[in-house]
Motif scaffolding. Structure first.
Motif, PDB file in Angstrom:
ATOM      1  N   THR A 116      29.597 -31.449  21.201  1.00 40.21           N
ATOM      2  CA  THR A 116      29.840 -32.056  19.594  1.00 40.21           C
ATOM      3  C   THR A 116      29.505 -32.788  18.255  1.00 40.21           C
ATOM      4  OG1 THR A 116      31.226 -30.223  20.535  1.00 40.21           O
ATOM      5  CG2 THR A 116      32.551 -30.879  17.558  1.00 40.21           C
ATOM      6  N   GLN A 119      31.034 -30.871  12.834  1.00 43.74           N
ATOM      7  CA  GLN A 119      31.113 -29.449  12.961  1.00 43.74           C
ATOM      8  C   GLN A 119      30.446 -28.583  13.232  1.00 43.74           C
ATOM      9  OE1 GLN A 119      34.528 -28.226  11.581  1.00 43.74           O
ATOM     10  NE2 GLN A 119      34.198 -30.578  11.263  1.00 43.74           N
ATOM     11  N   THR A 120      28.802 -28.670  14.207  1.00 43.82           N
ATOM     12  CA  THR A 120      28.452 -28.215  15.104  1.00 43.82           C
ATOM     13  C   THR A 120      28.341 -28.563  16.465  1.00 43.82           C
ATOM     14  OG1 THR A 120      26.613 -28.422  12.941  1.00 43.82           O
ATOM     15  CG2 THR A 120      25.776 -28.264  15.105  1.00 43.82           C
ATOM     16  N   THR A 121      28.447 -27.297  17.689  1.00 44.90           N
ATOM     17  CA  THR A 121      28.633 -27.818  18.513  1.00 44.90           C
ATOM     18  C   THR A 121      27.051 -27.593  19.635  1.00 44.90           C
ATOM     19  OG1 THR A 121      30.840 -27.036  19.031  1.00 44.90           O
ATOM     20  CG2 THR A 121      29.336 -27.111  20.900  1.00 44.90           C
ATOM     21  N   TYR A 122      26.647 -28.241  19.852  1.00 45.79           N
ATOM     22  CA  TYR A 122      25.148 -27.882  20.553  1.00 45.79           C
ATOM     23  C   TYR A 122      25.177 -27.855  22.398  1.00 45.79           C
ATOM     24  CZ  TYR A 122      23.627 -30.348  16.579  1.00 45.79           C
ATOM     25  OH  TYR A 122      23.251 -30.745  15.447  1.00 45.79           O
ATOM     26  N   VAL A 139      21.784 -24.868  18.859  1.00 41.24           N
ATOM     27  CA  VAL A 139      23.585 -24.424  18.666  1.00 41.24           C
ATOM     28  C   VAL A 139      24.456 -23.464  18.796  1.00 41.24           C
ATOM     29  CG1 VAL A 139      24.842 -24.634  16.127  1.00 41.24           C
ATOM     30  CG2 VAL A 139      22.089 -25.798  16.922  1.00 41.24           C
ATOM     31  N   LYS A 141      27.723 -23.220  17.622  1.00 46.15           N
ATOM     32  CA  LYS A 141      28.842 -23.325  16.611  1.00 46.15           C
ATOM     33  C   LYS A 141      28.380 -23.985  15.785  1.00 46.15           C
ATOM     34  CE  LYS A 141      33.612 -22.685  18.638  1.00 46.15           C
ATOM     35  NZ  LYS A 141      34.549 -23.751  19.243  1.00 46.15           N
ATOM     36  N   GLY A 142      28.370 -23.623  14.834  1.00 48.92           N
ATOM     37  CA  GLY A 142      27.586 -24.098  12.900  1.00 48.92           C
ATOM     38  C   GLY A 142      26.406 -23.232  12.784  1.00 48.92           C
ATOM     39  N   PRO A 143      25.743 -23.789  12.073  1.00 46.27           N
ATOM     40  CA  PRO A 143      25.001 -23.319  10.698  1.00 46.27           C
ATOM     41  C   PRO A 143      23.481 -23.384  11.529  1.00 46.27           C
ATOM     42  CG  PRO A 143      25.552 -25.250   9.921  1.00 46.27           C
ATOM     43  CD  PRO A 143      26.308 -24.981  11.359  1.00 46.27           C
ATOM     44  N   ALA A 145      23.778 -20.365  15.014  1.00 44.82           N
ATOM     45  CA  ALA A 145      23.589 -20.787  16.314  1.00 44.82           C
ATOM     46  C   ALA A 145      23.692 -19.110  16.750  1.00 44.82           C
ATOM     47  CB  ALA A 145      26.045 -21.232  15.936  1.00 44.82           C
TER      48      ALA A 145
END
Length: 339
Positions: A116, A119-122, A139, A141-143, A145
């Motif tokens: 993470t 605000q993005t989780t990979y 991704v 979580k996030g744009p 995703a």
């Protein structure tokens, strides 16, 4: 051929045995992780149990993917097996979900995992580096995703890479709206106990509250009320029951025994403690006597056989008759000669 060569060459025998031991040892380590769920369909708010085998691993990781949903967690492996409880299904909308269970394989650390940043989780290779790997991350979580089956497929492809020693197994499950049904109750009879029952997709072992309450009110004088037996004027019943395991996933059942009631209209309400699901039905209790079922007896009609007249047997001339005829002929002949 191999056995004969081993007998001739002790060194060959030693190397062969060692090689077999290495193969067997590696076979134990690379047994794929197994995973299963308590039910393939569970009610929203119920607990999902995931269990399986992961020989040689100290822990396994679990990834849950669904519509606008991602969850990652780990659980310890004890004696080669593990059990995980997903208790947050109330936050998951009714839909189909995917779960990927991952073990480190021959390694002691996961080669693939979440990372993470802001605000993005990979999901990435070598998550400990702190940087998403180029071409080997996506991704969750996030744009932009990935969700559901797309995210599960991308993770499986990443773990199955020849350079990754991790092992995994993927399965699906469905979260459904919690439902309770009540079988038709029909007319009951005053003073006679009966049973209400139904089905539910709540998990076996869940507790249901059952309430039977009078639905109507009838005017009654104080003297008349005091003259009545208290038990015969019971105006309801209540209690709790445990959901029983059904024959198929999501089709469990329940039943509740109701004490004798007075004649009136009643409402029965069934509520799931854990999920809040509810169902209700109205029925009546009659002051008439319960009709008795008279067993039907098959009537057997005796059939009298028709009388038959047997004709008298016709006798053919026997020895006696022939002798009499002969005697008669002799008399006639003698008389004829005398004349």
């Amino acid at each position: 051929y191999t056995l004969s060569m081993m007998k001739k060459s002790p060194s060959l025998m030693t190397s062969t045995v060692l090689g077999l031991c290495v193969i067997l040892f590696r076979a134990v380590l690379v047994i794929p992780v197994s995973a299963g769920v308590s039910q393939s369909t569970i009610a929203q708010g119920d607990t999902l149990y995931v269990s399986g085998q992961a020989p040689g691993s100290q822990q396994v990781a679990l990834y849950f993917f669904g519509p606008n949903y991602f969850k990652y967690d780990t659980v310890q492996v004890n004696d080669g097996s593990y059990t995980y409880q997903l208790t947050t299904t109330s936050d998951m909308s009714p839909s189909q979900y995917y779960c990927v269970v991952q073990s480190p394989g021959t390694g002691s650390r996961f080669s693939v995992g979440p990372l993470t940043i802001g605000q993005t989780t990979y999901i990435t290779v070598n998550p400990g580096s702190g940087v998403p790997a180029d071409g080997s991350s996506f991704v969750v979580k996030g744009p932009n995703a990935l969700q559901g089956s797309q995210a599960a497929y991308a993770l499986e492809q990443m773990i199955q890479s020849p350079n990754i020693p991790d092992l995994s197994q993927t399965f699906t499950f469905t979260i459904a709206y919690p439902t309770i049904t009540i079988n038709p109750i029909g007319t009951q009879y005053m003073g006679v106990p009966f049973t209400v029952s139904g089905t539910t997709n709540l998990a076996a072992g869940d507790t249901l509250l059952v309430s039977v309450q009078i639905a109507t009110f009838w005017p009654m004088g104080k003297e008349e009320a005091n003259a009545e037996d208290a038990e015969s004027w019971s105006q309801g019943d209540s209690g709790s029951v445990t959901v029983q395991q059904g024959a198929s996933s999501g089709q469990n059942y329940w039943s509740f025994s109701v004490n004798p009631l007075h004649s009136s209209q009643y409402d029965v309400t069934v509520t799931g403690i854990k999920t809040g699901a509810t169902a209700s039905q109205e029925f009546s209790v009659s002051n008439q006597s319960k009709p008795t079922t008279v067993p039907t007896t098959a009537v057997t009609t005796a059939v009298t056989p028709a009388a038959t007249t047997v004709p008298a047997p016709t006798q053919s001339p026997g020895f006696g008759l022939a002798a009499a005829a002969g005697a008669l002929g002799a008399v006639v002949l003698l008389a004829y000669r005398r004349h």
